[in-house]
Motif scaffolding. Structure first.
Motif, PDB file in Angstrom:
ATOM      1  N   VAL A  46      -4.437 -82.795   4.706  1.00  0.00           N
ATOM      2  CA  VAL A  46      -4.315 -83.327   6.066  1.00  0.00           C
ATOM      3  C   VAL A  46      -5.558 -83.001   6.877  1.00  0.00           C
ATOM      4  N   CYS A  47      -6.032 -81.773   6.760  1.00  0.00           N
ATOM      5  CA  CYS A  47      -7.203 -81.347   7.526  1.00  0.00           C
ATOM      6  C   CYS A  47      -8.415 -82.218   7.207  1.00  0.00           C
ATOM      7  N   TRP A  48      -8.686 -82.433   5.916  1.00  0.00           N
ATOM      8  CA  TRP A  48      -9.836 -83.249   5.540  1.00  0.00           C
ATOM      9  C   TRP A  48      -9.633 -84.722   5.899  1.00  0.00           C
ATOM     10  N   ARG A  49      -8.402 -85.204   5.793  1.00  0.00           N
ATOM     11  CA  ARG A  49      -8.137 -86.592   6.183  1.00  0.00           C
ATOM     12  C   ARG A  49      -8.439 -86.789   7.668  1.00  0.00           C
ATOM     13  N   SER A  86      -4.131 -84.829  20.150  1.00  0.00           N
ATOM     14  CA  SER A  86      -4.763 -84.356  18.917  1.00  0.00           C
ATOM     15  C   SER A  86      -3.874 -83.365  18.178  1.00  0.00           C
ATOM     16  N   ILE A  87      -3.334 -82.387  18.929  1.00  0.00           N
ATOM     17  CA  ILE A  87      -2.578 -81.306  18.304  1.00  0.00           C
ATOM     18  C   ILE A  87      -1.120 -81.687  18.073  1.00  0.00           C
ATOM     19  N   LEU A  88      -0.434 -82.072  19.157  1.00  0.00           N
ATOM     20  CA  LEU A  88       1.004 -82.340  19.060  1.00  0.00           C
ATOM     21  C   LEU A  88       1.297 -83.719  18.485  1.00  0.00           C
ATOM     22  N   GLY A  89       0.322 -84.619  18.558  1.00  0.00           N
ATOM     23  CA  GLY A  89       0.524 -85.957  18.031  1.00  0.00           C
ATOM     24  C   GLY A  89      -0.078 -86.130  16.660  1.00  0.00           C
ATOM     25  N   MET A  90      -1.391 -86.098  16.593  1.00  0.00           N
ATOM     26  CA  MET A  90      -2.084 -86.437  15.356  1.00  0.00           C
ATOM     27  C   MET A  90      -1.832 -85.417  14.246  1.00  0.00           C
ATOM     28  N   VAL A  91      -2.026 -84.128  14.539  1.00  0.00           N
ATOM     29  CA  VAL A  91      -1.833 -83.112  13.499  1.00  0.00           C
ATOM     30  C   VAL A  91      -0.372 -83.058  13.058  1.00  0.00           C
ATOM     31  N   SER A  92       0.543 -83.074  14.027  1.00  0.00           N
ATOM     32  CA  SER A  92       1.962 -82.928  13.684  1.00  0.00           C
ATOM     33  C   SER A  92       2.472 -84.110  12.871  1.00  0.00           C
ATOM     34  N   VAL A  93       2.081 -85.335  13.231  1.00  0.00           N
ATOM     35  CA  VAL A  93       2.592 -86.495  12.502  1.00  0.00           C
ATOM     36  C   VAL A  93       2.028 -86.547  11.085  1.00  0.00           C
ATOM     37  N   GLN A  94       0.782 -86.123  10.931  1.00  0.00           N
ATOM     38  CA  GLN A  94       0.167 -86.134   9.602  1.00  0.00           C
ATOM     39  C   GLN A  94       0.741 -85.023   8.724  1.00  0.00           C
ATOM     40  N   PHE A  95       0.829 -83.814   9.287  1.00  0.00           N
ATOM     41  CA  PHE A  95       1.270 -82.687   8.472  1.00  0.00           C
ATOM     42  C   PHE A  95       2.748 -82.790   8.096  1.00  0.00           C
ATOM     43  N   THR A  96       3.605 -83.134   9.052  1.00  0.00           N
ATOM     44  CA  THR A  96       5.033 -83.240   8.728  1.00  0.00           C
ATOM     45  C   THR A  96       5.274 -84.311   7.673  1.00  0.00           C
ATOM     46  N   TYR A  97       4.538 -85.415   7.751  1.00  0.00           N
ATOM     47  CA  TYR A  97       4.693 -86.495   6.781  1.00  0.00           C
ATOM     48  C   TYR A  97       4.233 -86.056   5.392  1.00  0.00           C
ATOM     49  N   ALA A 165      13.171 -80.978   2.549  1.00  0.00           N
ATOM     50  CA  ALA A 165      12.629 -82.333   2.590  1.00  0.00           C
ATOM     51  C   ALA A 165      13.269 -83.143   3.706  1.00  0.00           C
ATOM     52  N   LEU A 166      14.592 -82.998   3.870  1.00  0.00           N
ATOM     53  CA  LEU A 166      15.297 -83.702   4.941  1.00  0.00           C
ATOM     54  C   LEU A 166      14.813 -83.219   6.306  1.00  0.00           C
ATOM     55  N   LEU A 167      14.699 -81.901   6.462  1.00  0.00           N
ATOM     56  CA  LEU A 167      14.256 -81.338   7.740  1.00  0.00           C
ATOM     57  C   LEU A 167      12.861 -81.831   8.102  1.00  0.00           C
ATOM     58  N   TRP A 168      11.925 -81.762   7.159  1.00  0.00           N
ATOM     59  CA  TRP A 168      10.553 -82.172   7.458  1.00  0.00           C
ATOM     60  C   TRP A 168      10.439 -83.686   7.619  1.00  0.00           C
ATOM     61  N   GLY A 169      11.313 -84.435   6.948  1.00  0.00           N
ATOM     62  CA  GLY A 169      11.344 -85.876   7.155  1.00  0.00           C
ATOM     63  C   GLY A 169      11.785 -86.227   8.564  1.00  0.00           C
ATOM     64  N   ILE A 170      12.794 -85.506   9.070  1.00  0.00           N
ATOM     65  CA  ILE A 170      13.260 -85.727  10.445  1.00  0.00           C
ATOM     66  C   ILE A 170      12.184 -85.298  11.442  1.00  0.00           C
ATOM     67  N   LEU A 171      11.552 -84.148  11.173  1.00  0.00           N
ATOM     68  CA  LEU A 171      10.457 -83.698  12.044  1.00  0.00           C
ATOM     69  C   LEU A 171       9.321 -84.723  12.056  1.00  0.00           C
ATOM     70  N   SER A 172       9.088 -85.367  10.915  1.00  0.00           N
ATOM     71  CA  SER A 172       8.066 -86.410  10.833  1.00  0.00           C
ATOM     72  C   SER A 172       8.420 -87.584  11.739  1.00  0.00           C
ATOM     73  N   ALA A 173       9.705 -87.946  11.788  1.00  0.00           N
ATOM     74  CA  ALA A 173      10.152 -89.032  12.664  1.00  0.00           C
ATOM     75  C   ALA A 173       9.966 -88.647  14.133  1.00  0.00           C
ATOM     76  N   VAL A 174      10.277 -87.397  14.468  1.00  0.00           N
ATOM     77  CA  VAL A 174      10.094 -86.914  15.849  1.00  0.00           C
ATOM     78  C   VAL A 174       8.613 -86.931  16.213  1.00  0.00           C
TER      79      VAL A 174
END
Length: 309
Positions: A46-49, A86-97, A165-174
């Motif tokens: 995620v970091c390099w992406r 950058s932090i709460l949007g971009m990093v979180s959506v990429q990492f949780t996914y 997997a379910l928890l992080w999938g839901i966090l990804s949706a959030v």
């Protein structure tokens, strides 16, 4: 009567929107390949992406509107909003996914993330103090049933994916919902390439101390290099660019609707390439969630038309 040139342009816009969705879907499967077979760490990837994709987009923005690229730094409040994105949007959506993919597979993670638009609708319903319309209630029901089938295969006794997997999938949706809502004000003032480019680059740099991207991880061979390059170029930069171009041609509503191809692409490629077991209940759950996206898109379009009337 529509001219042949206009028709051809519209067709090209439709093709670009679908291609962007397919590129994004395949990108998730490439990530699964790197996690499972090349021992890559999700946070490191995620970091390099973010860093490489953001750097390319910032340079691209400079070639298009050089003044616009740095204008955001002259307004302190906009700078703060960009940092939050950058932090709460971009990093979180990429990492949780990506982390959800590492715990399950690209198909399941992508489909779970696509329940995010429902959260966006719920947010605006609360913000504007209005009851959801019938299509939104139907979307909620379909999304819940689809998710239930995807994670349990219809059984009330057990999950077919891990709780993590379910928890992080839901966090990804959030995270996707926040990523969609938070930068709306910025995008009215600055170009999408500028906001996304800086968001990715700053997010990657902020994430770097925690992931130590300078330490090479994983098994690097031609397959790994090809998958990594695909994620950066096709799954980030090119997909983003052609999607934005399609929006200017066919409109945001149609382009967003066509993006529902992404979960299908992720599922199809994961099944064919990586041999992911995707049974009838998985496909049925996917169908329900895709119908959710269609209903939400149509209802949003109708609401916009009523507001304009």
């Amino acid at each position: 009567m529509t001219s042949p040139a206009a028709t051809q342009k519209k067709v090209s816009g439709l093709i670009m929107a679908i291609a962007a969705a397919v590129f994004w879907g395949i990108s998730g499967t490439c990530a699964q390949f790197l996690f499972e077979q090349k021992e890559f760490d999700p946070a490191w990837l995620v970091c390099w992406r973010l860093i490489l994709g953001g750097l390319i987009l910032v340079v691209f923005s400079l070639t298009q509107k050089a003044h616009d690229t740095f204008r955001i730094w002259k307004k302190p409040m906009d700078t703060v909003k960009l940092l939050l994105f950058s932090i709460l949007g971009m990093v979180s959506v990429q990492f949780t996914y990506f982390y959800s993919i590492s715990l399950s597979n690209a198909a399941t993670a992508t489909i779970l993330q696509y329940t995010g638009p429902l959260l966006v609708v719920a947010f605006y319903a609360i913000k504007h103090r209005r009851w959801p319309i019938l299509a939104e209630y139907a979307s909620l029901a379909l999304a819940l049933v689809g998710t239930f089938l995807l994670v349990t295969h219809g059984s009330f006794d057990q999950l077919v994916i891990s709780e993590g997997a379910l928890l992080w999938g839901i966090l990804s949706a959030v995270a996707l919902a926040f990523y969609t809502i938070q930068p709306v004000g910025l995008l009215r003032t600055y170009s999408a390439a500028t906001i996304t480019g800086w968001g990715m680059l700053l997010g990657g740099l902020a994430f770097a101390p925690f992931t130590q991207p300078w330490e090479i991880q994983g098994i690097w061979d031609l397959e790994a290099m090809a998958a990594f390059t695909y994620i950066i170029l096709f799954g980030s930069v090119i997909a983003f660019y052609i999607f934005l171009t399609s929006v200017t041609i066919i409109g945001a509503t149609t382009a967003s609707l066509l993006c529902s191809v992404e979960p299908l692409a992720a599922a199809g490629v994961a099944v064919v390439w990586l041999g992911v077991n995707f049974g009838p209940m998985d496909w049925l759950g996917t169908l329900f969630i895709l119908i959710t996206i269609v209903l939400l898109t149509i209802s949003t379009k109708n609401e916009g038309q009523k507001s304009a009337a």
